[in-house]
Design an enzyme around this catalytic site. Sequence first.
Site, PDB file in Angstrom:
ATOM      1  N   HIS A   1       2.426  46.110  -1.250  1.00  0.00           N
ATOM      2  CA  HIS A   1       3.485  45.724  -0.300  1.00  0.00           C
ATOM      3  C   HIS A   1       4.858  45.714  -0.975  1.00  0.00           C
ATOM      4  CE1 HIS A   1       2.691  41.166  -1.140  1.00  0.00           C
ATOM      5  NE2 HIS A   1       3.706  41.558  -1.856  1.00  0.00           N
TER       6      HIS A   1
ATOM      7  N   ASP B   1      13.037  39.029   2.594  1.00  0.00           N
ATOM      8  CA  ASP B   1      12.048  38.394   3.458  1.00  0.00           C
ATOM      9  C   ASP B   1      12.093  36.877   3.373  1.00  0.00           C
ATOM     10  OD1 ASP B   1      11.074  38.294   0.864  1.00  0.00           O
ATOM     11  OD2 ASP B   1       9.327  39.548   1.239  1.00  0.00           O
TER      12      ASP B   1
ATOM     13  N   ASP C   1      -1.239  44.678  -3.498  1.00  0.00           N
ATOM     14  CA  ASP C   1      -1.755  45.584  -2.471  1.00  0.00           C
ATOM     15  C   ASP C   1      -0.735  46.669  -2.109  1.00  0.00           C
ATOM     16  OD1 ASP C   1       0.144  44.101  -1.169  1.00  0.00           O
ATOM     17  OD2 ASP C   1      -1.197  43.273   0.358  1.00  0.00           O
TER      18      ASP C   1
ATOM     19  N   GLU D   1       3.203  44.899   4.655  1.00  0.00           N
ATOM     20  CA  GLU D   1       1.832  44.900   4.170  1.00  0.00           C
ATOM     21  C   GLU D   1       1.149  46.232   4.477  1.00  0.00           C
ATOM     22  OE1 GLU D   1       0.883  42.595   2.302  1.00  0.00           O
ATOM     23  OE2 GLU D   1       1.090  40.574   3.113  1.00  0.00           O
TER      24      GLU D   1
HETATM   25  P1  PGA Z   1       5.389  38.748  -7.861  1.00  0.00           P
HETATM   26  O1  PGA Z   1       5.432  39.268  -6.375  1.00  0.00           O
HETATM   27  O2  PGA Z   1       6.667  39.146  -8.492  1.00  0.00           O
HETATM   28  O3  PGA Z   1       5.265  37.254  -7.734  1.00  0.00           O
HETATM   29  O4  PGA Z   1       4.203  39.393  -8.505  1.00  0.00           O
HETATM   30  C1  PGA Z   1       5.837  40.588  -6.133  1.00  0.00           C
HETATM   31  C2  PGA Z   1       5.618  40.918  -4.681  1.00  0.00           C
HETATM   32  O5  PGA Z   1       4.652  40.420  -4.090  1.00  0.00           O
HETATM   33  O6  PGA Z   1       6.405  41.704  -4.141  1.00  0.00           O
END
Ligand code: PGA
Length: 252
Positions: A139, A68, A137, A144
Site C-alpha cells: 500500500h 492520510d 502489502d 490498499e
Molecule cells: P511504516 O509504514 O513506515 O511504519 O513501516 C509504512 C506504510 O505503511 O506506508
Amino acid sequence: MIRFYMEKDYDAMSYRAASFIAAQVLAKPTSVLGLATGSTPIGMYNELAKKCADKKITFKAVRTVNLDEYYGLSPEHDQSYRYFMNKNFFDKIDIDKANTNVPNGQNPDPVAECARYDALIDSFGGIDLQLLGIGRDGHIGFNEPGDAFIGNTNYVKLTEDTIDANSRFFASADDVPRYALTTGIRAIMQAKKILMVVNGEAKAKVLEEAFFGPITPANPASILQLHADVVVCGDAPAMAYIAEKHPEVLEK
Ligand code: PGA
C-alpha cells in the site's frame, strides 16, 4: 525515471532522504510537500528539523498535504496522523501550522471530506514532491491492494494486514480504527517528484515486486513504474532483493 539509492542503514537512509527534501525546499521555497507518516520517515524528519534549526533551510513558505488519516480519531489522539505530524515534524520546524493539512478524520461526512481534500490539493496546483512509505502489502498511503486503482481521495476499509501491522502502536488490534481517509492515486501520480523511503527486510520482497513486477492494483505501489521522476531510498535490508536481482539499477 526511477532511481534507487541503497544506504547502509536507517540513519544513512534518513540522511539521504532528508537531503532530497532539503534540495526541493531550497530550489522552491514555496513547495507543496506531500507528507507521510509511519515509523520509516521519523529519522528523516529529525534530520530536516536539524537542518532547519541550523538555518540551512526554512519551511516558512512551504505548504504540506499529508497522505492520510485514520477515520474517527481526533487530532489530539496520540495515534492520529495529525498528532504524529505535529510531534515528529511540524512542532520542530519553522512552518506555519496554518499551511499544514491532514485529512479531517472527524468530518461526519467522509465522502465530502475526500472531495474537500482533493479540491484543496488542486487549489495548490498539485504536489511538488510526494513522500511515500510502502506497506508490507504494497500500500501507498492507505491505498490498499484491491481490484482497481482508485484515483480520488477515498474513504477506505483497512486490510487485516494493515490493522495487524499498525496494532503495534495501539493498546490492542481492536483499538486500531477500521477505516481511513487517503489521498488517491491521482494526486500521488500527479506529484512532480516522488520520494519513497523504505527500511527493514520485511519490505524487501514487496518493494522489488512493486518496481519490477506487473503494474497491478494488487500491489498499489507498482503504479509508480508509470511515474517520470521517482527516487527510492532504502536501507540495505529493504533493498536486498533489488540489489540481488537488479544490481545494475542501484545508484553508485
Ligand atoms: P511504516 O509504514 O513506515 O511504519 O513501516 C509504512 C506504510 O505503511 O506506508
